[in-house]
Write an enzyme that holds these catalytic residues in place. Sequence first.
Site, short mmCIF file in Angstrom:
data_model
loop_
_atom_site.label_atom_id
_atom_site.label_comp_id
_atom_site.label_asym_id
_atom_site.label_seq_id
_atom_site.Cartn_x
_atom_site.Cartn_y
_atom_site.Cartn_z
N ASP A 206 33.85 -5.04 -39.09
CA ASP A 206 33.55 -4.94 -37.65
C ASP A 206 34.14 -6.16 -36.97
O ASP A 206 34.81 -6.98 -37.60
CB ASP A 206 32.02 -4.85 -37.41
CG ASP A 206 31.66 -4.11 -36.11
OD1 ASP A 206 32.13 -4.53 -35.04
OD2 ASP A 206 30.92 -3.11 -36.16
N GLY A 230 37.63 -7.67 -38.43
CA GLY A 230 38.95 -7.11 -38.17
C GLY A 230 38.92 -6.14 -37.02
O GLY A 230 37.88 -5.89 -36.41
N ASP A 231 40.10 -5.58 -36.74
CA ASP A 231 40.29 -4.66 -35.63
C ASP A 231 40.74 -3.32 -36.20
O ASP A 231 41.82 -3.23 -36.79
CB ASP A 231 41.37 -5.26 -34.70
CG ASP A 231 41.77 -4.32 -33.58
OD1 ASP A 231 41.19 -3.23 -33.47
OD2 ASP A 231 42.68 -4.68 -32.81
N PHE A 232 39.92 -2.29 -36.03
CA PHE A 232 40.25 -1.00 -36.66
C PHE A 232 41.43 -0.29 -36.02
O PHE A 232 41.86 0.75 -36.49
CB PHE A 232 39.04 -0.09 -36.83
CG PHE A 232 38.19 0.20 -35.60
CD1 PHE A 232 38.74 0.49 -34.37
CD2 PHE A 232 36.80 0.24 -35.75
CE1 PHE A 232 37.93 0.79 -33.28
CE2 PHE A 232 35.98 0.54 -34.66
CZ PHE A 232 36.56 0.82 -33.42
N HIS A 250 33.07 8.69 -31.16
CA HIS A 250 32.56 9.12 -29.85
C HIS A 250 32.78 8.06 -28.77
O HIS A 250 32.69 8.35 -27.59
CB HIS A 250 31.06 9.53 -29.94
CG HIS A 250 30.09 8.40 -29.97
ND1 HIS A 250 28.76 8.56 -29.65
CD2 HIS A 250 30.23 7.08 -30.28
CE1 HIS A 250 28.13 7.41 -29.76
NE2 HIS A 250 29.00 6.50 -30.15
C1 LIG Z 1 28.59 2.45 -31.28
S1 LIG Z 1 28.72 1.10 -32.34
C2 LIG Z 1 28.33 1.80 -33.92
C3 LIG Z 1 27.82 0.79 -34.91
C4 LIG Z 1 27.34 1.39 -36.23
N1 LIG Z 1 28.38 2.13 -36.90
C5 LIG Z 1 26.12 2.25 -36.02
O1 LIG Z 1 26.20 3.48 -36.12
O2 LIG Z 1 25.04 1.68 -35.72
C6 LIG Z 1 30.48 0.86 -32.44
C7 LIG Z 1 30.90 -0.30 -33.32
O3 LIG Z 1 32.34 -0.38 -33.30
C8 LIG Z 1 32.69 -1.75 -33.32
N2 LIG Z 1 34.06 -1.92 -32.78
C9 LIG Z 1 34.47 -1.68 -31.51
N3 LIG Z 1 35.79 -1.94 -31.40
C10 LIG Z 1 36.20 -2.34 -32.64
C11 LIG Z 1 37.47 -2.71 -33.18
N4 LIG Z 1 38.57 -2.71 -32.41
N5 LIG Z 1 37.55 -3.05 -34.49
C12 LIG Z 1 36.43 -3.05 -35.29
N6 LIG Z 1 35.20 -2.68 -34.83
C13 LIG Z 1 35.09 -2.33 -33.53
C14 LIG Z 1 31.65 -2.38 -32.43
O4 LIG Z 1 31.58 -3.76 -32.60
C15 LIG Z 1 30.39 -1.64 -32.85
O5 LIG Z 1 29.72 -2.29 -33.90
#
Ligand SMILES: C[S@@+](CC[C@H](N)C(=O)[O-])C[C@H]1O[C@@H](n2cnc3c(N)ncnc32)[C@H](O)[C@@H]1O
Length: 341
Positions: A206, A230-232, A250
């Site tokens: 994350d 990291g950045d997905f 979503h």
């Molecule tokens: C809606 S939350 C879901 C968190 C977890 N999977 C859950 O269900 O409780 C979205 C997650 O995506 C992460 N996120 C957003 N952009 C991201 C990126 N570019 N790279 C990695 N993680 C990212 C956010 O930090 C957040 O933790």
Amino acid sequence: MDHTTPSAPDPLAAHLTDYALSYLHSAALRTAARIGVADHLADGPRGVGELAALTGTSEGHLRRILRLLATKDVFREDDKGAFHLTPLAERLRSDTPSSLREAVLMATDDSFTRPAARLEDSVRTGRSVFDEIYGAPFFEYLSREPSAGEAFDRGMASVSTGEDDEVAAAYAFPEKGTVVDVGGGRGGLLHRTLVRNPGLTGILYDRDAVLRGHSLDVPELAGRWEVRPGDFFTSVPAGADVYLLKRILHDWPDEDCVRILRTCRAGMTAGSRLLAVDSVIPQDNTPHPGKALDVLMMTTLNGQERGEEEFRRLFAEAGLRLVRVVPTGTAVSIVEAAVAA
Ligand SMILES: C[S@@+](CC[C@H](N)C(=O)[O-])C[C@H]1O[C@@H](n2cnc3c(N)ncnc32)[C@H](O)[C@@H]1O
């Protein structure tokens, strides 16, 4: 006209008016959660005077919001005027494993309600107004404002406590191997997955700021996990057996979902599985909790909830094939994908 004879109630007017005013129920719920009413009732019922003194609020106003909440079974007033916890109010306590207090605070936070108040603009333009209000897209704003980021991460973790174990139980994970939780937040799902599958190891992936508050450092998981910032959109840890993406797709419009899925596809082997865990909403007008979230995704993030065919199309564009949809008994389903032949 005889003004003394009450006219027959108009059920449609009553229903529509109540629906139109539902934001006041939401505001009352937020207030009760913020001032900690449920925590003050944990040891037994209390009168409103005592609750007002404990919470530093106006007794008359507090009684009026508790009276409203009691109409929805959040708190119960007895015939002596004391308020009690109900099963719903229990979940507003801050100190229980199944607490939803942080989820309620997240769901009613400004960052969700202000864009929602401008839903009409979103519907007219087809775009979220979040950037216009806050000066940055949602996750950039959370990075820039640490307190907002913290509140969101706590809120997501709280939402997840109600579904992580069911999700982990619903899927037959491999006996051995590595699971990467992509955008896994504070690690609730990875925690339940590793507890249920003792042969697996896990990587929580994350944004750096989110990982600082992770919950994996517990004795029962010793030596079986690592966290990786990291950045997905750029990369994910390669070669894992399972890639979890819970409530990730979503958040994003189709083109960004395909970028995320392609990044995952690049890290997958022929036998890897990708599990998108999200609402899978019916396309007709059947009620589903994901349908309100769908509008939240529209106003805050330019994201959307999707149906099975929409997942199938996204996967196909990213070189993946939809294997099956596994219900979990919660609002989310597991949409399983494999590398396309
Ligand atoms: C809606 S939350 C879901 C968190 C977890 N999977 C859950 O269900 O409780 C979205 C997650 O995506 C992460 N996120 C957003 N952009 C991201 C990126 N570019 N790279 C990695 N993680 C990212 C956010 O930090 C957040 O933790």
